[in-house]
Structure formats: structure tokens, C-alpha cells
Design an enzyme around this catalytic site. Structure first.
Site, PDB file in Angstrom:
ATOM      1  CD  GLU A 103       2.732  -3.728  -3.230  1.00  0.00           C
ATOM      2  OE1 GLU A 103       3.110  -4.886  -3.013  1.00  0.00           O
ATOM      3  OE2 GLU A 103       3.489  -2.733  -3.169  1.00  0.00           O
ATOM      4  CB  CYS A 112       6.378  -5.303   2.369  1.00  0.00           C
ATOM      5  SG  CYS A 112       5.475  -3.736   2.445  1.00  0.00           S
ATOM      6  CG  HIS A 128       6.237  -0.094  -0.621  1.00  0.00           C
ATOM      7  ND1 HIS A 128       6.358  -1.262   0.086  1.00  0.00           N
ATOM      8  CD2 HIS A 128       7.246   0.707  -0.191  1.00  0.00           C
ATOM      9  CE1 HIS A 128       7.386  -1.175   0.912  1.00  0.00           C
ATOM     10  NE2 HIS A 128       7.934   0.019   0.767  1.00  0.00           N
ATOM     11  CB  CYS A 161       1.983  -3.594   0.587  1.00  0.00           C
ATOM     12  SG  CYS A 161       3.018  -2.175   0.137  1.00  0.00           S
TER      13      CYS A 161
END
Length: 180
Positions: free
Chosen positions: A66, A94, A64, A97
Site C-alpha cells: 500500500e 494491516c 508494504h 496501512c
């Protein structure tokens, strides 16, 4: 979701500028067929990490935006610097994260639009403020919200050959009206 008191014009201008950089990363992700989530990490008013989703290309569900930005930052800064770092991300982090951000003790998260399916900063779970964990981090949502939503809509209207069960989308229309 939490937000802080009044912000001066210069601060707001900086926040919007950093979010524009996150949106640019989201655009880049869209161009290469990734879910268009982009982010930047800001430490001492400087971008020290940036990321975009890389789950389709890498075939790795943990890649992801992040995580990629944090990985980039940690090449040059100690982990403790994240305590004084803000994250600007196009879509609410999410659950995965948000949990990592809590563990890294990020200072604050700014995001464009909510993540109604997987959000960890208030939409589904509130990992950023769960009293069982410490320390919490504040979030501010809605920076360039419409632009963040449109990025996602532009992605989800197109075909995704890498999806486990691709669905034909030939007759879909891009909805441009956004109620906020």
C-alpha cells in the site's frame, strides 16, 4: 465489515479486473521472495499506482504494498486525489496501512482475504470505521478470496532465509482446500 448495496455487472467486472491486477502484483512479490501482497490504486477508473511488499529485500518493515502504491501515485497526483481513489489489495490492510489509508482519506478499500493477525479493516481492529477518527472509508472483502489465500499459502510453505529465525519447512504440504 462494511459493503455497499447492489453492484451492476459492469462495475463488478471492473472490480474483478482491478483485483486481478493486484493479484498479479502479489504473484510478482512471491516470485522475488516477498510476502505476496499486491495492490493497485484506481483513480477515475485508471490504475495510478501499484505496489507489492518489499520488506524482505529492503529490510524495512514499512515497505508494504500500500505504501509503495501511494508513493507511486503521489509522484503524479496531489494527495487530495486519494479522496477519490480506491485501493484493491490482495490481503486486508494491516493496522499500520489501515491507519495511513484513513489519514490519506482513501475513498474505498477492496481486499481479497482477511488478515487475522494484523488486520486493520475489521479482523483485528476496525480503523476504517472507528468513530473517533474521520472520515471513515468503506471496505469490501472477498474479491478473489481463494486466490489471495493460496498466494499466502504458497509463500508460507517455502523456506524464508531472510526470516529472523528461519524454520525448516521441508515436510510441509500445500493445502489447497479453502473453507469460506
Amino acid at each position: 465489515m462494511a459493503s455497499e448495496g447492489p453492484v451492476n455487472t459492469e462495475e463488478r467486472s471492473q472490480q474483478l479486473s482491478f483485483m486481478k491486477k493486484a493479484l498479479a502484483m502479489g504473484e510478482k512479490a512471491l516470485e522475488v521472495g516477498e510476502t505476496p501482497v499486491g495492490c493497485v490504486l484506481v483513480y477515475n477508473n485508471q490504475i495510478v499506482g501499484s505496489g507489492m511488499n518489499d520488506t524482505n529485500r529492503s529490510m524495512n518493515g514499512t515497505r508494504h504494498a500500500e505504501f509503495i502504491a501511494i508513493e507511486e501515485m503521489l509522484r503524479s497526483y496531489p494527495k487530495s486525489a486519494l479522496r477519490d481513489t480506491d485501493l484493491y489489495v490482495t490481503v486486508e490492510p494491516c493496522v499500520m496501512c489501515a491507519s495511513a489509508l484513513r489519514q490519506y482519506q482513501i475513498r474505498k478499500v477492496y481486499f481479497g482475504c482477511a488478515n487475522e493477525r494484523f488486520g486493520g479493516n475489521g479482523s483485528v481492529l476496525s480503523l476504517h470505521s472507528d468513530p473517533a477518527l474521520d472520515p471513515p472509508y468503506p471496505v469490501q472483502e472477498g474479491l478473489y478470496q481463494k486466490e489471495a489465500i493460496m498466494l499466502l499459502r504458497r509463500f508460507y510453505i517455502q523456506e524464508n532465509d531472510k526470516a529472523p529465525n528461519p524454520r525448516p519447512k521441508k515436510n510441509r504440504e500445500l493445502k489447497t482446500h479453502i473453507e469460506v
